[in-house]
Design a protein around this motif. Structure first.
Motif, mmCIF file in Angstrom:
data_model
loop_
_atom_site.group_PDB
_atom_site.id
_atom_site.type_symbol
_atom_site.label_atom_id
_atom_site.label_comp_id
_atom_site.label_asym_id
_atom_site.label_seq_id
_atom_site.Cartn_x
_atom_site.Cartn_y
_atom_site.Cartn_z
ATOM 1 N N MET A 120 0.841 -1.202 0.000
ATOM 2 C CA MET A 120 0.000 0.000 0.000
ATOM 3 C C MET A 120 0.879 1.257 0.000
ATOM 4 O O MET A 120 0.633 2.202 -0.757
ATOM 5 N N GLU A 121 1.914 1.242 0.833
ATOM 6 C CA GLU A 121 2.786 2.422 0.921
ATOM 7 C C GLU A 121 3.476 2.701 -0.408
ATOM 8 O O GLU A 121 3.576 3.849 -0.837
ATOM 9 N N ARG A 124 1.110 4.409 -2.706
ATOM 10 C CA ARG A 124 0.927 5.838 -2.381
ATOM 11 C C ARG A 124 2.140 6.649 -2.834
ATOM 12 O O ARG A 124 2.005 7.777 -3.288
ATOM 13 N N CYS A 125 3.315 6.055 -2.703
ATOM 14 C CA CYS A 125 4.528 6.789 -3.053
ATOM 15 C C CYS A 125 4.673 7.018 -4.561
ATOM 16 O O CYS A 125 5.432 7.881 -4.965
ATOM 17 N N SER A 129 -4.079 6.443 -5.957
ATOM 18 C CA SER A 129 -5.117 6.633 -4.940
ATOM 19 C C SER A 129 -5.404 5.303 -4.252
ATOM 20 O O SER A 129 -5.005 4.242 -4.732
ATOM 21 N N TYR A 130 -6.123 5.368 -3.144
ATOM 22 C CA TYR A 130 -6.487 4.166 -2.383
ATOM 23 C C TYR A 130 -7.182 3.144 -3.277
ATOM 24 O O TYR A 130 -6.853 1.960 -3.275
ATOM 25 N N ILE A 133 -4.782 1.559 -5.819
ATOM 26 C CA ILE A 133 -3.883 0.582 -5.192
ATOM 27 C C ILE A 133 -4.651 -0.695 -4.881
ATOM 28 O O ILE A 133 -4.190 -1.800 -5.128
ATOM 29 N N LEU B 52 3.767 8.963 4.845
ATOM 30 C CA LEU B 52 3.469 7.581 5.209
ATOM 31 C C LEU B 52 3.149 7.516 6.694
ATOM 32 O O LEU B 52 2.491 6.596 7.167
ATOM 33 N N LYS B 74 -6.270 15.107 1.719
ATOM 34 C CA LYS B 74 -5.810 13.968 0.919
ATOM 35 C C LYS B 74 -5.311 14.431 -0.438
ATOM 36 O O LYS B 74 -4.341 13.916 -0.979
ATOM 37 N N THR B 78 -1.660 13.642 -1.972
ATOM 38 C CA THR B 78 -1.442 12.935 -3.242
ATOM 39 C C THR B 78 -0.745 13.841 -4.244
ATOM 40 O O THR B 78 0.124 13.394 -5.005
ATOM 41 N N GLN B 81 2.833 13.722 -3.332
ATOM 42 C CA GLN B 81 3.375 12.374 -3.584
ATOM 43 C C GLN B 81 3.598 12.119 -5.071
ATOM 44 O O GLN B 81 4.479 11.350 -5.448
ATOM 45 N N LYS B 82 2.794 12.773 -5.909
ATOM 46 C CA LYS B 82 2.987 12.601 -7.354
ATOM 47 C C LYS B 82 4.260 13.285 -7.849
ATOM 48 O O LYS B 82 4.716 13.025 -8.954
#
Lengths: 221, 246
Positions: A120-121, A124-125, A129-130, A133, B52, B74, B78, B81-82
């Protein structure tokens, strides 16, 4: 003796056709719906969605804590007394899918929770999106892990559908009872139907093994 | 102007204060090494910066935008993170995807880049880390060093402004660390901005242009590597370097 063999030979196509036209469809339709229920229930718990999560726990608690046969009776014989009439086959599909859904939900939840959190991590990295994933990474790995257990549950379900004879679904066991009642060859008929269930289970076991081999392409974790 | 500026970041796990007000900045093109004994909070720092873990407080300026770390949506998370890459200690390649798909997934799913274009980018990145011949293999078929190189290609493919490395060679056999460090060295020479938590003193000394030494959840000392290694100011730093070079 001739008479017994004659009955067995004559009844075989009738039993097999009930098996192929009723037992198998009842199993597959119910199992497919059960899987949808199971994934939703597992995801609700995994994502710790309040309220819905408690509802899911309640559902699993009730279904796993009561006999399948009783559940069939409640839906088919119980509901009409409060004015809700459901035909035998849809009633059976309803009960089997809700019942199996509760068991499969726990299987899938367990498999989902066994996927390392790093997956999951990592998703995200890279900016996923949730939902992305879940769809591309977690659920495929979950099914890979849950596949053997789900295969076992499917095989159990083929046999459990014989309970539907009790609510007048004309599946394979119902047909066996009917022929046995007519010919009085109870031993022969019930052994014969047992053998056909055994054939179905064996075929599914082989498919399960084949599927596991296919799924093992990306190796063990 | 700093690409990344962290101000007074704090993080507790239950009663334990893991980060007790850490501040530093990273300029574009910097290679910053974070050193420190285990338990000093350096990994937690990196994980908080890339969301994280959720920091308890602190400010972050990223690419000219200011954020309050304890209060971010969120969408903001994101969004950042992108623009960043992250390389884990234990690689965390997607186990159900082959090498190529590991690299393209962030492009096709998160960024909606067409498949053929994503594959071209991915193959490019894989050849930069020397893994182009393994495109159809699954992670479980690769050595640790190979997996880590794929993980670096995956981070690179999204064209990040900065890549965070969390002890990228700590899970590797000594003979495999070299291939990963070589790739990181090449990245640094190519001008990639990198923030590296590491135990590799030679990497910190030779490749990075800034070293941060953490202990007990605070930055004890920071500076340019030559100065830091040959003339450390703090007693705690001297002790750490003595133990590390023994």
């Amino acid at each position: 003796m001739n008479n017994v063999w004659q009955v067995v030979v004559d009844s075989f196509p009738q039993l097999l056709s009930r098996g192929l036209l009723m037992t198998i469809p009842l199993t597959l339709i119910s199992f497919a719906i059960a899987l949808v229920i199971a994934v939703v229930v597992a995801l609700v718990q995994f994502a710790r969605i309040p309220v819905l999560r408690q509802i899911c726990r309640f559902y699993i608690w009730v279904i796993r804590g009561t006999p399948l046969l009783v559940q069939l009776y409640v839906i088919f014989f119980g509901l009409p007394s409060i004015g809700v009439n459901i035909d035998a086959f849809p009633a059976a599909v309803l009960v089997f899918s809700i019942n199996e859904g509760a068991y499969a939900a726990e299987t899938i939840r367990g498999a989902l929770e066994s996927v390392p959190s790093g997956q999951m991590e990592a998703g995200r990295c890279v900016g996923m999106s949730y939902v992305q994933i879940m769809w591309h990474v977690l659920l495929p790995q979950t099914f890979r892990t849950a596949f053997p257990a789900l295969g076992n549950e499917l095989i159990s379900m083929v046999k459990d559908t014989s309970l539907a004879a009790n609510i007048t679904v004309t599946e394979m066991f119902f047909q066996a009872q009917r022929i046995a009642g007519r010919t009085y060859q109870t031993m022969a008929l019930y052994l014969e139907v047992a053998v056909i269930y055994l054939i179905f289970s064996t075929v599914l076991s082989l498919l399960q093994r084949f599927g596991e081999k296919k799924l093992s392409v990306y190796g063990k974790r | 102007m700093a690409l990344l500026e962290i101000k007074n970041i704090r993080k507790n796990f239950d009663d334990k204060e893991v980060l007790r007000g850490v501040s530093f900045n990273v300029n574009k093109g910097d290679v910053v090494s974070i050193l420190g004994p285990s338990g000093s909070g350096k990994t937690t720092l990196l994980r908080c910066i890339n969301f994280l873990e959720k920091a308890d407080s602190g400010l972050m300026e990223f690419d000219g935008q200011m954020y309050d770390l304890k209060d971010m949506s969120k969408k903001e998370i994101t969004g950042i993170q992108k623009q960043t890459g992250f390389v884990f200690q234990d690689y965390n390649l997607f186990q159900n995807k082959n090498v190529l798909d590991n690299v393209t997934l962030g492009l096709t799913s998160a960024r909606k880049i067409p498949k053929d274009q994503a594959v071209r980018t991915a193959m490019d990145m894989l050849s930069r880390v020397g893994m182009e011949d393994y495109a159809k293999q699954y992670p479980s078929q690769l050595s640790g060093g190979q997996q880590q190189r794929v993980a670096i290609a995956r981070a690179l493919a999204t064209d990040p402004k900065i890549i965070y490395f969390d002890e990228p060679t700590s899970a590797l056999d000594p003979q495999l660390t070299g291939e990963v460090l070589t790739v990181m060295r090449q990245l640094a020479e190519g001008g990639m901005t990198m923030l590296v938590v590491t135990h590799e003193m030679s990497f910190a000394r030779e490749v990075s242009n800034k070293v941060i030494f953490m202990d007990g959840g605070v930055v004890v000392e920071q500076g340019v590597p030559d100065e830091f290694f040959s003339n450390p100011k703090e007693e705690r730093t001297r002790e750490f370097l003595r133990l590390e070079t023994e």
